[in-house]
Design a protein around this motif. Structure first.
Motif, PDB file in Angstrom:
ATOM      1  N   CYS A   1       0.838  -1.191   0.000  1.00 53.40           N
ATOM      2  CA  CYS A   1       0.000   0.000   0.000  1.00 53.40           C
ATOM      3  C   CYS A   1       0.877   1.246   0.000  1.00 53.40           C
ATOM      4  CB  CYS A   1      -0.910  -0.030   1.225  1.00 53.40           C
ATOM      5  SG  CYS A   1      -2.057   1.331   1.298  1.00 53.40           S
ATOM      6  N   PHE A   2       0.798   2.047  -1.038  1.00 58.64           N
ATOM      7  CA  PHE A   2       1.566   3.280  -1.203  1.00 58.64           C
ATOM      8  C   PHE A   2       3.078   3.037  -1.169  1.00 58.64           C
ATOM      9  CE2 PHE A   2      -2.469   4.973   0.391  1.00 58.64           C
ATOM     10  CZ  PHE A   2      -2.719   5.916  -0.585  1.00 58.64           C
ATOM     11  N   THR A   3       3.519   1.879  -1.635  1.00 58.88           N
ATOM     12  CA  THR A   3       4.943   1.580  -1.602  1.00 58.88           C
ATOM     13  C   THR A   3       5.539   1.463  -3.000  1.00 58.88           C
ATOM     14  OG1 THR A   3       4.425  -0.772  -1.393  1.00 58.88           O
ATOM     15  CG2 THR A   3       4.916   0.429   0.645  1.00 58.88           C
ATOM     16  N   ALA A   4       4.992   2.184  -3.955  1.00 57.19           N
ATOM     17  CA  ALA A   4       5.564   2.178  -5.300  1.00 57.19           C
ATOM     18  C   ALA A   4       6.961   2.796  -5.255  1.00 57.19           C
ATOM     19  CB  ALA A   4       4.668   2.969  -6.254  1.00 57.19           C
ATOM     20  N   ARG A   5       7.778   2.408  -6.205  1.00 57.89           N
ATOM     21  CA  ARG A   5       9.165   2.901  -6.217  1.00 57.89           C
ATOM     22  C   ARG A   5       9.228   4.415  -6.343  1.00 57.89           C
ATOM     23  NH1 ARG A   5      13.796  -0.495  -7.885  1.00 57.89           N
ATOM     24  NH2 ARG A   5      13.150  -2.547  -7.243  1.00 57.89           N
ATOM     25  N   TRP A   6      10.164   4.973  -5.584  1.00 57.40           N
ATOM     26  CA  TRP A   6      10.529   6.388  -5.595  1.00 57.40           C
ATOM     27  C   TRP A   6       9.418   7.314  -5.112  1.00 57.40           C
ATOM     28  CZ3 TRP A   6      15.264   5.737  -5.245  1.00 57.40           C
ATOM     29  CH2 TRP A   6      15.937   4.798  -6.015  1.00 57.40           C
ATOM     30  N   THR A   7       8.478   6.777  -4.349  1.00 54.86           N
ATOM     31  CA  THR A   7       7.505   7.643  -3.686  1.00 54.86           C
ATOM     32  C   THR A   7       8.082   8.057  -2.335  1.00 54.86           C
ATOM     33  OG1 THR A   7       6.395   5.737  -2.679  1.00 54.86           O
ATOM     34  CG2 THR A   7       5.524   6.520  -4.798  1.00 54.86           C
ATOM     35  N   ALA A   8       7.419   8.976  -1.669  1.00 51.72           N
ATOM     36  CA  ALA A   8       7.914   9.460  -0.375  1.00 51.72           C
ATOM     37  C   ALA A   8       7.981   8.331   0.648  1.00 51.72           C
ATOM     38  CB  ALA A   8       7.017  10.587   0.133  1.00 51.72           C
ATOM     39  N   ARG A   9       6.970   7.466   0.671  1.00 57.09           N
ATOM     40  CA  ARG A   9       6.961   6.354   1.627  1.00 57.09           C
ATOM     41  C   ARG A   9       8.083   5.366   1.315  1.00 57.09           C
ATOM     42  NH1 ARG A   9       4.075   4.022   5.490  1.00 57.09           N
ATOM     43  NH2 ARG A   9       2.373   5.491   5.380  1.00 57.09           N
ATOM     44  N   TYR A  10       8.322   5.072   0.056  1.00 54.58           N
ATOM     45  CA  TYR A  10       9.377   4.144  -0.355  1.00 54.58           C
ATOM     46  C   TYR A  10      10.742   4.650   0.104  1.00 54.58           C
ATOM     47  CZ  TYR A  10      12.335   1.418  -3.529  1.00 54.58           C
ATOM     48  OH  TYR A  10      13.287   0.593  -4.049  1.00 54.58           O
ATOM     49  N   ILE A  11      11.004   5.910  -0.115  1.00 60.42           N
ATOM     50  CA  ILE A  11      12.282   6.501   0.291  1.00 60.42           C
ATOM     51  C   ILE A  11      12.394   6.523   1.809  1.00 60.42           C
ATOM     52  CG2 ILE A  11      13.644   8.634   0.260  1.00 60.42           C
ATOM     53  CD1 ILE A  11      12.444   9.099  -2.568  1.00 60.42           C
ATOM     54  N   TYR A  12      11.312   6.868   2.491  1.00 63.35           N
ATOM     55  CA  TYR A  12      11.317   6.891   3.956  1.00 63.35           C
ATOM     56  C   TYR A  12      11.581   5.504   4.516  1.00 63.35           C
ATOM     57  CZ  TYR A  12      10.013   7.872   8.729  1.00 63.35           C
ATOM     58  OH  TYR A  12      10.037   8.002  10.093  1.00 63.35           O
ATOM     59  N   HIS A  13      10.982   4.469   3.918  1.00 62.57           N
ATOM     60  CA  HIS A  13      11.213   3.106   4.377  1.00 62.57           C
ATOM     61  C   HIS A  13      12.690   2.733   4.264  1.00 62.57           C
ATOM     62  CE1 HIS A  13       6.919   1.279   4.172  1.00 62.57           C
ATOM     63  NE2 HIS A  13       6.916   2.465   4.727  1.00 62.57           N
ATOM     64  N   TRP A  14      13.324   3.102   3.170  1.00 64.17           N
ATOM     65  CA  TRP A  14      14.742   2.775   3.002  1.00 64.17           C
ATOM     66  C   TRP A  14      15.626   3.550   3.973  1.00 64.17           C
ATOM     67  CZ3 TRP A  14      17.046  -1.260   1.281  1.00 64.17           C
ATOM     68  CH2 TRP A  14      16.397  -2.067   0.369  1.00 64.17           C
ATOM     69  N   ILE A  15      15.314   4.803   4.209  1.00 64.21           N
ATOM     70  CA  ILE A  15      16.092   5.584   5.187  1.00 64.21           C
ATOM     71  C   ILE A  15      15.963   4.962   6.572  1.00 64.21           C
ATOM     72  CG2 ILE A  15      16.195   7.804   6.391  1.00 64.21           C
ATOM     73  CD1 ILE A  15      15.455   9.107   3.693  1.00 64.21           C
ATOM     74  N   THR A  16      14.756   4.570   6.948  1.00 64.03           N
ATOM     75  CA  THR A  16      14.538   3.949   8.254  1.00 64.03           C
ATOM     76  C   THR A  16      15.231   2.591   8.342  1.00 64.03           C
ATOM     77  OG1 THR A  16      12.411   5.071   8.396  1.00 64.03           O
ATOM     78  CG2 THR A  16      12.766   3.231   9.896  1.00 64.03           C
ATOM     79  N   PHE A  17      15.162   1.806   7.280  1.00 62.57           N
ATOM     80  CA  PHE A  17      15.823   0.499   7.271  1.00 62.57           C
ATOM     81  C   PHE A  17      17.331   0.653   7.461  1.00 62.57           C
ATOM     82  CE2 PHE A  17      17.995  -2.857   4.833  1.00 62.57           C
ATOM     83  CZ  PHE A  17      17.595  -3.956   5.581  1.00 62.57           C
ATOM     84  N   ILE A  18      17.929   1.570   6.755  1.00 63.49           N
ATOM     85  CA  ILE A  18      19.370   1.805   6.884  1.00 63.49           C
ATOM     86  C   ILE A  18      19.705   2.300   8.289  1.00 63.49           C
ATOM     87  CG2 ILE A  18      21.273   3.260   6.070  1.00 63.49           C
ATOM     88  CD1 ILE A  18      19.942   3.054   3.257  1.00 63.49           C
TER      89      ILE A  18
END
Length: 119
Positions: free
Chosen positions: A59-76
């Motif tokens: 849900c709302f996790t398409a590539r290069w969306t705000a949520r997608y980028i936020y998820h990667w920043i949080t994961f790192i």
């Protein structure tokens, strides 16, 4: 999923506000016994669970969306936790507020029904 997103937004808001109010009222000088520090883990834990639900439901996790980028920043940030502790100490409150804003945008702006816009 819409019901989860509404609950997610309000739980985020409630956790952030309550952890700030409790930490102000408690006024402990000891860093490890401060409720503000515990709020980091409570709010952060809820947001990580919320992010996992969004990933598994796609849900709302398409590539290069705000949520997608936020998820990667949080994961790192989580993977490099011992090294990024001091950075997260200052960045986490801003990240929590931004995540709550992101949930608000997705729930009350992007998921609006087309007929409600005509009113």
């Amino acid at each position: 999923m819409k019901q989860f997103k509404i609950i997610d937004f309000w739980v985020n808001t409630g956790l952030i506000i309550s952890s700030v109010i409790i930490s102000i009222l408690e006024r402990k000088e000891d860093f490890l016994h401060n409720y503000f520090f515990a709020g980091y883990f409570i709010v952060g834990g809820w947001q990580v669970i919320s992010m996992l639900v969004h990933v598994f439901n796609r849900c709302f996790t398409a590539r290069w969306t705000a949520r997608y980028i936020y998820h990667w920043i949080t994961f790192i940030a989580i993977v490099t936790m011992p090294g990024s502790f001091w950075v997260l100490l200052y960045a986490a409150p801003f990240m929590a507020v931004y995540y709550t804003y992101l949930c608000y945008q997705e729930t009350y702006v992007k998921m609006k029904r087309p007929l409600s816009i005509l009113k």
